[in-house]
Write an enzyme that holds these catalytic residues in place. Structure first.
Site, short mmCIF file in Angstrom:
data_model
loop_
_atom_site.label_atom_id
_atom_site.label_comp_id
_atom_site.label_asym_id
_atom_site.label_seq_id
_atom_site.Cartn_x
_atom_site.Cartn_y
_atom_site.Cartn_z
N PRO A 89 11.94 53.77 -16.21
CA PRO A 89 10.81 54.48 -15.59
C PRO A 89 10.78 55.96 -15.93
CG PRO A 89 12.43 53.89 -13.91
CD PRO A 89 12.88 53.27 -15.19
N GLU A 116 20.62 49.85 -10.30
CA GLU A 116 20.30 51.28 -10.18
C GLU A 116 19.94 51.90 -11.53
OE1 GLU A 116 19.88 52.49 -7.30
OE2 GLU A 116 19.39 54.48 -8.05
N ARG A 154 -0.04 41.78 -30.70
CA ARG A 154 -1.46 41.51 -30.96
C ARG A 154 -2.00 42.39 -32.08
NH1 ARG A 154 -5.20 44.61 -28.51
NH2 ARG A 154 -6.67 42.95 -27.98
N ASP A 169 -10.95 47.97 -29.72
CA ASP A 169 -10.56 47.91 -28.31
C ASP A 169 -10.50 49.28 -27.67
OD1 ASP A 169 -10.21 45.18 -27.86
OD2 ASP A 169 -8.23 45.19 -28.81
#
Ligand SMILES: C[S@@+](CC[C@H](N)C(=O)[O-])C[C@H]1O[C@@H](n2cnc3c(N)ncnc32)[C@H](O)[C@@H]1O
Length: 246
Positions: A89, A116, A154, A169
C-alpha cells in the site's frame, strides 16, 4: 510474457487466471504463469514464513529467507532482467501508464505480502517496483497482483482480438472514454442520440471526442492537467464551465 507469482494462497488465483480473457490468453500461450508458494522454501520444522517484529509491536512480519530463496529458484532467461514487483500500500499507485510500461517487459515477478508486512530487506534488496492498487489496505497482495496482471495482460498483442482496441480505452487516450449505446435505438422511452444512428462517421467521431472530453471534465478534471487541449476543445470547456456555474 512470463509471470511468476509468490503467494501463500495460490488457490486465490484460480478463478481469475482460469476464466475469461486471461484464461484464453494463457491457453493461446500469449503469456505463461507459475505460482510459487514461498512457504515451501521455509527451513524450520513448522514452516514459518513470518516472525515477531524487532522492537515489538502488533502483527507478524514476513521473513526475508523464504522470499529470497523463492526468487532465487526462478529460472531467468539470459539477457532478461525481470521486474520484481512488491505489492504494497506504500508503493506507487497503479496507473494505465504503469500497466503499459509493464506490458513491454518479458518477465514479471509479483511478491504478495500478508500480515503486518515485509522485512525491509526484501524491499531494499530484491524488488524493482513497489505498487499499490489504491489508498486503502487489503489483507494480502494477491488481489493487487491479479489487478495488475489483468490490466497488463489485456495489453499484450493478440489478447483482445481485432474488435477491441485498448488504445481507445479510458486513460490510454489521456481522457475517459465516451458513452456507449447498443440496440434497441429506443428503450423504455430513452432514445439513443440521433448522431449515433445517422451513419455519418465524421459526426460520430466528433460527438465521441466531445463526450469523452465532457465526461473527463465533469468526472476527472485532474486528468486534463496533463492533456493538451485544441482551441476548439478549450472553447467547449469554457462553455461547460459557464453551464455548470449558471
Ligand atoms: C495488511 S497489509 C500490510 C499493511 C502495512 N502494515 C502498512 O501499513 O503499510 C498486508 C499486505 O497486503 C498487501 N496490500 C495491502 N494493501 C494493498 C494495496 N493497497 N495495494 C497493494 N497491496 C496491498 C501488501 O502485500 C501488504 O504487505
Amino acid at each position: 510474457m512470463r509471470v511468476d507469482i509468490l503467494s501463500l494462497f495460490p488457490e486465490m488465483f484460480e478463478g481469475v487466471l482460469g476464466s475469461s480473457i486471461l484464461k484464453k490468453a494463457a491457453d493461446k500461450h500469449l503469456f505463461s504463469y507459475n505460482i510459487i508458494n514461498f512457504r515451501e522454501f521455509t527451513k524450520d520444522k513448522h514452516n514459518k514464513v513470518d516472525d515477531y517484529p524487532y522492537g515489538g509491536g502488533a502483527g507478524m512480519v514476513l521473513k526475508p529467507q523464504p522470499i529470497f530463496d523463492a526468487i532465487d529458484s526462478i529460472e531467468i532467461k539470459e539477457n532478461v532482467k525481470p521486474r520484481i514487483i512488491l505489492l504494497c500500500p506504500q508503493g506507487e499507485t497503479l496507473t494505465q501508464k504503469k500497466s503499459e510500461e509493464l506490458a513491454k517487459e518479458e518477465h514479471l515477478i509479483f511478491i504478495c505480502g500478508h500480515y503486518e508486512g515485509y522485512d525491509e530487506r526484501i524491499r531494499t534488496e530484491l524488488v524493482t517496483d513497489e505498487i499499490s492498487i489504491g489508498d486503502y489496505v487489503l489483507t494480502g497482495g494477491e488481489l493487487g497482483a491479479m489487478v495488475i496482471m489483468d490490466s497488463v495482460i489485456r495489453l499484450l498483442p493478440g489478447v483482445l482480438g481485432n474488435d477491441h482496441s485498448a488504445t481507445e480505452d479510458s486513460f490510454s487516450t489521456g481522457l475517459l472514454e465516451h458513452p456507449h449505446y447498443t440496440r434497441p435505438a429506443e428503450y423504455r422511452g430513452m432514445k439513443v442520440p440521433d448522431v449515433l444512428v445517422s451513419g455519418n462517421h465524421q459526426h460520430i467521431e466528433q460527438w465521441r471526442r466531445k463526450e469523452s472530453l465532457k465526461r473527463t471534465f465533469l468526472r476527472r478534471p485532474d486528468l486534463l492537467e496533463n492533456y493538451e487541449l485544441s482551441e476548439e476543445e478549450k472553447k467547449w470547456i469554457e462553455h461547460w464551465k459557464d453551464e455548470s456555474s449558471s
